[in-house]
Design an enzyme around this catalytic site. Sequence first.
Site, PDB file in Angstrom:
ATOM      1  N   CYS A 267       0.411  -4.925  11.295  1.00 41.72           N
ATOM      2  CA  CYS A 267       1.449  -4.348  11.882  1.00 41.72           C
ATOM      3  C   CYS A 267       0.852  -4.101  13.477  1.00 41.72           C
ATOM      4  O   CYS A 267       0.700  -5.015  14.339  1.00 41.72           O
ATOM      5  CB  CYS A 267       1.980  -2.994  11.279  1.00 41.72           C
ATOM      6  SG  CYS A 267       3.402  -2.275  11.844  1.00 41.72           S
ATOM      7  N   HIS A 357       3.787  -4.721   6.260  1.00 40.35           N
ATOM      8  CA  HIS A 357       2.909  -3.873   5.308  1.00 40.35           C
ATOM      9  C   HIS A 357       2.549  -4.210   3.906  1.00 40.35           C
ATOM     10  O   HIS A 357       3.532  -4.268   3.097  1.00 40.35           O
ATOM     11  CB  HIS A 357       3.667  -2.572   5.357  1.00 40.35           C
ATOM     12  CG  HIS A 357       3.528  -1.582   6.629  1.00 40.35           C
ATOM     13  ND1 HIS A 357       3.109  -0.408   6.686  1.00 40.35           N
ATOM     14  CD2 HIS A 357       4.557  -2.013   7.831  1.00 40.35           C
ATOM     15  CE1 HIS A 357       3.200  -0.108   8.111  1.00 40.35           C
ATOM     16  NE2 HIS A 357       4.048  -0.993   8.710  1.00 40.35           N
ATOM     17  N   GLU A 359       0.905  -3.222   1.802  1.00 37.41           N
ATOM     18  CA  GLU A 359       0.280  -2.065   0.611  1.00 37.41           C
ATOM     19  C   GLU A 359       1.592  -1.891  -0.286  1.00 37.41           C
ATOM     20  O   GLU A 359       1.250  -0.935  -1.152  1.00 37.41           O
ATOM     21  CB  GLU A 359      -0.003  -0.568   1.508  1.00 37.41           C
ATOM     22  CG  GLU A 359       0.945  -0.060   1.943  1.00 37.41           C
ATOM     23  CD  GLU A 359       1.456  -0.391   3.211  1.00 37.41           C
ATOM     24  OE1 GLU A 359       2.512   0.029   3.599  1.00 37.41           O
ATOM     25  OE2 GLU A 359       0.835  -1.279   3.802  1.00 37.41           O
TER      26      GLU A 359
END
Length: 383
Positions: A267, A357, A359
């Site tokens: 990001c 992202h 995660e």
Amino acid sequence: MTTSTRAATAPAVLVLEDGRIFRGRAYGAVGETFGEAVFSTGMTGYQETLTDPSYHRQVVVMTAPHVGNTGVNDDDPESRRIWVAGYVVRDPARVPSNWRSRRSLDDELSAQGVVGISGIDTRALTRHLRERGAMRVGIFSGPALAAGAGGADDDALLARVRQAPEMAGADLSAEVATAEPYTVPAIGTKRFTVAALDLGIKGMTPHRMAERGIEVHVLPATATVEEVYAAAPDGVFLSNGPGDPATADLTVIQAVLERGTPLFGICFGNQLLGRALGFGTYKLKYGHRGINQPVQDRSTGKVEVTAHNHGFAVDAPLDQVSDTPYGRAEVSHVCLNDDVVEGLRLLDKPAFSVQYHPEAAAGPHDAAYLFDRFVSLMEGQRA
């Protein structure tokens, strides 16, 4: 931002900087707030969205019509607090229903002083932002609305919105980052040590690395080169974060690239790697925010459904390998909706980044392999 005790029936008004006005009801805290109006297309994961530091100084419009139905729990926050400047929903849940719920979203917003508005046509607002672009906005309710209750006084509220700072040129990472270093231990056998620069990191990110045997030393955004290497890292991680990447200092990143330490950025970290390589950055018209963005990994041809939250992007050529001060670089990932650069990779040094992202908090798990790719870089460097 100022707030007062919430009143569920209090009228509220949302004022965009171009003069468009939406009237609804107060949601969360009563008062006034200012920020950049953006929209998120996620159908779920509102708790992770609210606590994502990348949303600092942004007023988030939820495109999903019904929000708050699972309430708020104590397990899903991605940071120590809610970071959004304001919250806009169409139909808030009257009663949360989930076995993990501890309180309602309305109560949580009120407790943390987050001014919101409900009962407006978020479809019309989203379409307006898509056509006109993300812009400054104000939400007013309770005493803050008294002066603007009549149409003749709406101009006064609009003038206040136009006095709010813009996102372009905003240096915000240090405002959301940790003030003190901390360590997330590896789960199971420790294999590697990573120094993670906290530019607005989410809690799940070091956890994903810990799952792979990585001990993560999370450092403030202002950490020096010496502080980064004091941990004797096998790799360096650049986190997500808010603000304009053009304002960030690149000293640490340049030192990491010069030393050839494996580097992984996501990001905001992708944008900073792009700048360090000599590429420019620019502000997108309305950005990518949500958990359903299609991205192609150009090395494999596979398409991932990914979680995004960014209003800036890297300006790099899609169709050629570029020469940089640190060797050759290429665009590794691209958004299939609009051809925005979604990833970079150095061909002569162990460094790569993505604009989204991996995660998966909240979001799909399609991009989890990127953490494994980071591990492979560190294994290769050690060998």
